[in-house]
Design a protein around this motif. Sequence first.
Motif, mmCIF file in Angstrom:
data_model
loop_
_atom_site.group_PDB
_atom_site.id
_atom_site.type_symbol
_atom_site.label_atom_id
_atom_site.label_comp_id
_atom_site.label_asym_id
_atom_site.label_seq_id
_atom_site.Cartn_x
_atom_site.Cartn_y
_atom_site.Cartn_z
ATOM 1 N N PRO A 39 -16.820 -3.034 57.795
ATOM 2 C CA PRO A 39 -16.835 -3.426 59.507
ATOM 3 C C PRO A 39 -17.152 -4.696 59.593
ATOM 4 O O PRO A 39 -16.438 -5.474 60.412
ATOM 5 N N TYR A 40 -18.330 -5.286 59.101
ATOM 6 C CA TYR A 40 -18.671 -6.425 59.314
ATOM 7 C C TYR A 40 -17.495 -7.737 59.002
ATOM 8 O O TYR A 40 -17.314 -8.680 59.805
ATOM 9 N N ALA A 74 -19.685 0.353 53.478
ATOM 10 C CA ALA A 74 -20.406 0.081 54.744
ATOM 11 C C ALA A 74 -20.219 -1.611 54.972
ATOM 12 O O ALA A 74 -20.658 -1.958 56.205
ATOM 13 N N THR A 75 -20.003 -2.335 53.947
ATOM 14 C CA THR A 75 -20.092 -3.930 54.469
ATOM 15 C C THR A 75 -18.521 -4.200 55.133
ATOM 16 O O THR A 75 -18.647 -5.285 55.655
#
Lengths: 143, 297
Positions: free
Chosen positions: B44-45, B41-42
């Motif tokens: 894309p940033y 989940a980290t």
Amino acid sequence: MPLHLEIVTTERVVFSGEVDMVTIPGSGGVMGVLPRHAPVLSTLRPGELRVRIGNEVYEYAIGGGVVDIHDNRVIILADSAERADEIDIARAEAARRRAEEMLKNPPASKEDLFQIEAALKRSRVRLQVARRYQRQFGSESNV
Amino acid sequence: MATPREIKRRIRSVRNVRQITKALESVAAGRVRRAQQMVEATRPYARLARELLANVAALSGGETRHPLLDTRSTVKAREVILISGDRGLCGAFNSNIARTAYQFMRESNVPVRFITLGKKGRDLIFRRGGRIVADFSPLPSRPTVLDISPAARAAIDDFLNGEVDEVYLCYTEFLSPAQQRPVVRRLLPLLAETLAPEQRPSAPRPAYEFEPEPSQILNTLLPRLTELQVYQALLESLASFYTAQRIAMRNATDNASELIVTLTLSYNKARQQSITSELLDIAGGAEALRQALEQAR
């Protein structure tokens, strides 16, 4: 030609999809972004971000960050971002009170002070966004 | 030879142990998956932030300048953020990472100080003479970026005010469910590969309008990216920790099963033996009685 909007935080992708318009709390003022907007790089201040898709408007509480607008893409790298109905009012309220309490005895370092002030601002924005959402759609939870 | 009753008691206790290790095994398996998802989940940033940085770099004449990117010509002190586990029951996980940190400390030609995340690594490196300047244990069970932000902030501050000239991350990298390895990576000054976008955007750079100047954008983004690195390292370390724990617990469960088989065998033997000796007793008694009767007759 719709806009492609992405709102991401370090922890998750908060929003990704096509929208008609976004209103962004830029550090230099609120920006309304429509398709074919000129390329902009800007920092954000804590505030509310509005997304319009058709006739629907969604609100998000943003805790600062950066926005990159180019080629009909709006990319928001946010420090924190929550949709109005996700906000836990009780928690935001507690955070606000905590920050206010801490400001009564200002900490020694300037950095700490900034951090507390930023936290206070964030919690206020959260509350504002969440309360408006409640007024609009009635309150099922969080009261 | 233990009595059947004693053996039976041991079987019962081993069975209890096996129940616990089995439960821990499945809990750990679930947590591995969760930590992996959080790492995912980290991404894309990180990807979007790198693209944006590349754009900023291109706009400000090809080179991005910022204190967090500055490599210092002389390095007088180093700092290591050591990420380990809070608990044991995970095989050699903690001692492996502590050994890697210790080796780094010994091989460094300048003083090394530690910021620790995780109790076990803190205790192990402390016992080996490591200097700990800050400790952020215990680890939260569901870490958010906010949880590691103070640790990252401390390292950034030490770096910016010149107390240390390099900051490293020491953690257990999660390569696959079958492979994890302790590594030491440089965190500050930020590495070029940390900042480079995964694929070069081929499109011509848009002529951006800046609101405020580019340096402000770097000021917002670079500390975030630094924090993100620490956060990702913590998540990978957690995934590795739970994998190690799962394997340790599976071995313990297997051993317990084996022990139960062995114990059951000796229990049966002991029981058989006691039955045999009782039978012999009865038979002997009966025989003695018969002989006594015969003599009396």
